[in-house]
Design an enzyme around this catalytic site. Structure first.
Site, PDB file in Angstrom:
ATOM      1  N   ARG A 132      39.867  52.814  24.108  1.00  0.00           N
ATOM      2  CA  ARG A 132      39.478  52.187  25.373  1.00  0.00           C
ATOM      3  C   ARG A 132      38.968  50.773  25.105  1.00  0.00           C
ATOM      4  O   ARG A 132      39.267  49.848  25.837  1.00  0.00           O
ATOM      5  CB  ARG A 132      38.407  53.020  26.106  1.00  0.00           C
ATOM      6  CG  ARG A 132      37.698  52.244  27.219  1.00  0.00           C
ATOM      7  CD  ARG A 132      36.969  53.116  28.217  1.00  0.00           C
ATOM      8  NE  ARG A 132      36.204  54.196  27.632  1.00  0.00           N
ATOM      9  CZ  ARG A 132      35.064  54.046  26.938  1.00  0.00           C
ATOM     10  NH1 ARG A 132      34.545  52.857  26.734  1.00  0.00           N
ATOM     11  NH2 ARG A 132      34.462  55.110  26.446  1.00  0.00           N
ATOM     12  N   TYR A 146      48.520  41.319  49.819  1.00  0.00           N
ATOM     13  CA  TYR A 146      49.128  42.601  49.473  1.00  0.00           C
ATOM     14  C   TYR A 146      48.245  43.707  50.084  1.00  0.00           C
ATOM     15  O   TYR A 146      47.021  43.672  49.963  1.00  0.00           O
ATOM     16  CB  TYR A 146      49.200  42.726  47.951  1.00  0.00           C
ATOM     17  CG  TYR A 146      49.649  44.077  47.468  1.00  0.00           C
ATOM     18  CD1 TYR A 146      50.967  44.489  47.625  1.00  0.00           C
ATOM     19  CD2 TYR A 146      48.758  44.955  46.866  1.00  0.00           C
ATOM     20  CE1 TYR A 146      51.375  45.738  47.192  1.00  0.00           C
ATOM     21  CE2 TYR A 146      49.167  46.203  46.426  1.00  0.00           C
ATOM     22  CZ  TYR A 146      50.477  46.588  46.602  1.00  0.00           C
ATOM     23  OH  TYR A 146      50.886  47.817  46.172  1.00  0.00           O
ATOM     24  N   ASP A 151      46.785  35.598  42.665  1.00  0.00           N
ATOM     25  CA  ASP A 151      47.665  36.727  42.360  1.00  0.00           C
ATOM     26  C   ASP A 151      49.066  36.138  42.220  1.00  0.00           C
ATOM     27  O   ASP A 151      49.703  35.756  43.191  1.00  0.00           O
ATOM     28  CB  ASP A 151      47.595  37.772  43.484  1.00  0.00           C
ATOM     29  CG  ASP A 151      48.412  39.023  43.163  1.00  0.00           C
ATOM     30  OD1 ASP A 151      49.421  38.903  42.441  1.00  0.00           O
ATOM     31  OD2 ASP A 151      48.056  40.115  43.641  1.00  0.00           O
ATOM     32  N   LYS A 175      55.668  44.829  38.269  1.00  0.00           N
ATOM     33  CA  LYS A 175      56.804  44.189  38.949  1.00  0.00           C
ATOM     34  C   LYS A 175      57.617  43.344  37.956  1.00  0.00           C
ATOM     35  O   LYS A 175      58.282  43.903  37.118  1.00  0.00           O
ATOM     36  CB  LYS A 175      56.291  43.382  40.141  1.00  0.00           C
ATOM     37  CG  LYS A 175      55.212  44.103  40.993  1.00  0.00           C
ATOM     38  CD  LYS A 175      55.772  45.006  42.082  1.00  0.00           C
ATOM     39  CE  LYS A 175      54.727  45.903  42.754  1.00  0.00           C
ATOM     40  NZ  LYS A 175      53.657  45.246  43.476  1.00  0.00           N
TER      41      LYS A 175
HETATM   42  C1  PLP Z   1      52.205  45.641  43.788  1.00  0.00           C
HETATM   43  C2  PLP Z   1      51.215  44.532  43.903  1.00  0.00           C
HETATM   44  C3  PLP Z   1      49.863  44.714  43.510  1.00  0.00           C
HETATM   45  C4  PLP Z   1      49.302  46.057  43.039  1.00  0.00           C
HETATM   46  O1  PLP Z   1      49.694  46.413  41.754  1.00  0.00           O
HETATM   47  P1  PLP Z   1      49.737  47.966  41.310  1.00  0.00           P
HETATM   48  O2  PLP Z   1      50.217  47.945  39.885  1.00  0.00           O
HETATM   49  O3  PLP Z   1      50.672  48.648  42.233  1.00  0.00           O
HETATM   50  O4  PLP Z   1      48.352  48.462  41.419  1.00  0.00           O
HETATM   51  C5  PLP Z   1      49.020  43.628  43.619  1.00  0.00           C
HETATM   52  N1  PLP Z   1      49.439  42.446  44.091  1.00  0.00           N
HETATM   53  C6  PLP Z   1      50.719  42.240  44.463  1.00  0.00           C
HETATM   54  C7  PLP Z   1      51.134  40.905  44.976  1.00  0.00           C
HETATM   55  C8  PLP Z   1      51.646  43.276  44.395  1.00  0.00           C
HETATM   56  O5  PLP Z   1      52.903  43.078  44.798  1.00  0.00           O
END
Ligand code: PLP
Length: 388
Positions: free
Chosen positions: A50, A102, A176, A201
């Site tokens: 961890r 988001y 983000d 993503k």
């Molecule tokens: C999908 C997404 C998240 C969240 O990420 P997870 O891995 O699903 O927790 C945060 N910000 C954006 C812009 C996203 O598209």
């Protein structure tokens, strides 16, 4: 080193030291604990997984290098990364966030972070003037997404960071950067303090590993987040770290292809008689086309568009596709498509959806890296099933 070279090599050099096996690919270190010779001397710096793990460490070095930054940290999901950044705040602190967030981020802010005494205000930060009216001494964080989801609005990172620093130097500017990926946008070089990613993503890119990342040049922010990473424990598994590292190796190649395919599809859709509006930052019709060209070096595979018609036409179209899968998420090699009003943004109130411009005829797609002719043929046959 240039981007693609760093993505393949930083943090991933073969271990050619005495006893090292010389693997050209970082091994998956599954051990949860690491032995030491004597009480006083921890071995190679690792004690417990961890706190630190060699596969995760390799990923964290690679992540930092993608944005030419000093520090990277990997988390168990995008939201785990966001939640960890929220833990930098104290009771009474204020956050100003863009209104087109988001959905999961907004839910975290409203349903969880708020309970700890952090307050949130939302505004259309695509107009940076808005920020100067809202910012106060309580403001400790400015939270932006650019491009936003699903309407691909842009925020001028340089202007927002300059405004924040001028009015309240204590406020951290967090971007983000999931939709652009580090390949097309580097927020830290535009003045942001933290660049945050959902590595599920584009970074991972194969829809097979959930993860999140925080990248920063601020030493004290890194130290605090590293403490939170260990103390709160939202760490990714070594296998997920390895999958994400493997994805990062081809990030440059994939982003080029995502962008090229999306550009062709966006232009094609703009000419289609069943399509009312196409939103893609590289189209001259995008209201922030000039900012897009200034702030980003290219655009990913996300396109949003409005069909002429309503919910039934959208449903008809979506269920007629063969190559595009009807699914949430984005950024993988395979093309996905979804209906924001009924899927990713279904939890918003109808009023808020209307305010944001998310109609029942809005479609969002994540263009993959397949052959674009096949994708266009698929879209065409599905659009042809709609009767105007
Ligand atoms: C999908 C997404 C998240 C969240 O990420 P997870 O891995 O699903 O927790 C945060 N910000 C954006 C812009 C996203 O598209």
């Amino acid at each position: 080193m240039q981007f693609a070279t760093r993505a393949i090599h930083i943090g991933q050099e073969p271990n050619l030291k005495e006893g090292g096996s010389g693997d050209v690919v970082v091994p998956i270190h599954m051990a949860t604990t690491f032995a030491r010779k004597e009480v006083e001397s921890p071995p190679q710096g690792y004690e417990y997984s961890r706190t630190g793990n060699p596969t995760r460490h390799a990923l964290e070095l690679a992540l930092s290098s993608l944005e030419n930054a000093a520090y990277g940290l990997a988390f168990a999901s995008g939201l785990a990364a966001i939640d960890s950044v929220m833990k930098l705040l104290r009771h009474g602190d204020g956050v100003i966030a863009c209104d087109d967030l988001y959905g999961g981020t907004r839910r975290l802010f409203e349903m969880i972070s708020k309970n700890f005494g952090v307050s949130f205000s939302y505004a259309d930060l695509s107009m940076p003037e808005t920020l100067s009216n809202l910012i106060s001494r309580r403001t400790k964080m400015i939270w932006i997404e650019t491009p936003t989801n699903p309407l691909l609005k842009l925020c001028d990172i340089r202007k927002i960071a300059a405004c924040a620093k001028a009015q309240n130097p204590d406020a951290l500017v967090v971007v983000d950067n999931t939709f652009a990926s580090p390949y097309f946008q580097k927020p830290l070089s535009l003045g942001a303090d933290i660049s945050l990613h959902n590595s599920t993503k584009y970074l991972g890119g194969h829809s097979d590993a959930v993860g999140g990342a925080v990248i920063t040049n601020r030493g004290e922010v890194y130290q605090q987040l590293k403490f939170i990473q260990n103390a709160a424990g939202a760490v990714p598994s070594p296998f997920d770290c390895w999958l994400t590292l493997r994805g990062i190796k081809t990030l440059a190649l994939r982003m080029e292809k995502h962008g090229k395919n999306a550009r062709e599809i966006a232009q094609w859709l703009e000419r289609h008689p069943h399509v009312a509006r196409v939103v893609y930052p590289e189209l001259q019709s995008h209201p922030q086309y000039e900012l897009a060209k200034k702030q980003m070096t290219g655009f990913s595979g996300i396109i949003s568009f409005d069909l002429k018609g309503g919910l039934d036409d959208a449903k008809q179209f979506l269920s007629s596709l063969r190559i595009f899968s009807l699914a949430e998420s984005l950024g993988g090699v395979e093309s996905l498509i979804e209906h924001p009003a009924r899927m990713t943004h279904a939890s918003l109130t109808t009023a808020l959806r209307t305010q944001l411009g998310i109609s029942d005829a809005l479609i969002r797609m994540s263009v993959g890296i397949e052959d674009v002719e096949d994708l266009i043929r698929d879209l065409k046959q599905a659009l042809d099933t709609i009767k105007l």
